[in-house]
Design an enzyme around this catalytic site. Structure first.
Site, PDB file in Angstrom:
ATOM      1  N   SER A 144     -28.491  51.721  75.710  1.00  0.00           N
ATOM      2  CA  SER A 144     -28.186  51.258  76.935  1.00  0.00           C
ATOM      3  C   SER A 144     -27.899  52.313  77.909  1.00  0.00           C
ATOM      4  CB  SER A 144     -26.613  50.900  76.445  1.00  0.00           C
ATOM      5  OG  SER A 144     -25.916  50.583  77.767  1.00  0.00           O
ATOM      6  N   TYR A 167     -18.486  52.838  72.204  1.00  0.00           N
ATOM      7  CA  TYR A 167     -19.790  52.394  72.518  1.00  0.00           C
ATOM      8  C   TYR A 167     -20.672  53.241  73.088  1.00  0.00           C
ATOM      9  CZ  TYR A 167     -23.478  48.999  74.155  1.00  0.00           C
ATOM     10  OH  TYR A 167     -24.710  48.400  74.446  1.00  0.00           O
TER      11      TYR A 167
END
Length: 248
Positions: A144, A167
């Site tokens: 990401s 995350y």
């Protein structure tokens, strides 16, 4: 590549970007293994794609379970004898958005890393012998932009004030792992890259009843598919979104 269809495996593929990645690879003529930790859901998803005439089969694979990984490797080896494409798509985001980075629980950190980092590394290492059996293998790690340290430090970036700590840091670790593995494999026919799928409308980006995201799921799968299908003169050890290289 050899004359027989390429064999791909996509983790976390029973829904969202993973399922769409399976569909796009299969539509490109790749025999694709749809992997999910729940065998019944994987079978159901695979049957739906098979009904469209696509070369898809289901396989059970829980990336956090060593026995499940070993069983999946044995099954792929028995069925196909090699693996040409591994897309490490499985991932979770469980941070409490109401808490600051220093307030996230250690359980959140450990659970996130178990799937997003340790599971990814374990699956990759376990499948490497079968990937080495391919004449030209590809590994795609789904990361990401939130894993980019440079972007988090850039006041002009839209992620500057958007922090999902466990995350984000797990994806930074995925990027670093990709660089290290690509260096190890630079003399081989295996290419390893990491990708940002975009800000996609998936369950992971849902906050309560609000569906967030800028892209459709089909768009979110395209970078993974592009890197999975690159030629032998394609890149290795890079971080990409579409055709663009991203900052680490």
């Amino acid at each position: 590549m050899n004359a027989s269809p390429r064999i791909a495996l996509v983790t976390g593929a029973t829904r969202g970007i993973g399922l769409e990645t399976v569909r796009q690879l299969a539509e490109a003529g790749v025999h694709t293994l749809l992997a999910g930790r729940n065998r019944e859901r994987a079978v159901e998803a695979a049957l739906t794609l098979q009904a469209r005439g696509l070369p898809v089969e289901a396989i059970a694979l829980d990336v956090t379970d060593a026995a499940s990984i070993d069983a999946a490797v044995a099954e792929v080896g028995r069925r196909h004898g090699r693996l040409d494409i591994l897309v490490n798509n499985a991932g979770i985001a469980i941070d409490d958005m109401a808490l600051k980075p220093s307030q996230q629980t250690m359980e959140t950190w450990r659970t996130t890393f178990d799937t997003n980092v340790f599971g990814l590394v374990a699956v990759t290492n376990a499948f490497l012998p079968l990937l080495h059996q391919s004449p030209s293998a590809r590994i795609v790690n789904v990361s990401s932009l939130l894993g980019s340290i440079q972007e988090h430090l850039n006041p002009d970036s839209f992620i500057y004030d958007f922090k999902i700590p466990a995350y984000d840091v797990s994806k930074t670790a995925v990027n670093a792992w990709t660089v290290h593995l690509a260096h190890e494999l630079k003399g081989s026919k295996i290419k390893v890259n990491t990708i940002h799928p975009g800000y996609v409308r998936t369950d992971m980006n849902r906050r309560g009843d609000e569906q967030n995201g800028e892209l459709e799921v089909a768009d979110g799968a395209r970078t993974s598919v592009r890197l999975a299908l690159i030629d032998d003169d394609g890149p290795s050890g890079g971080f990409f979104y579409g055709e663009d290289s991203l900052p680490w």
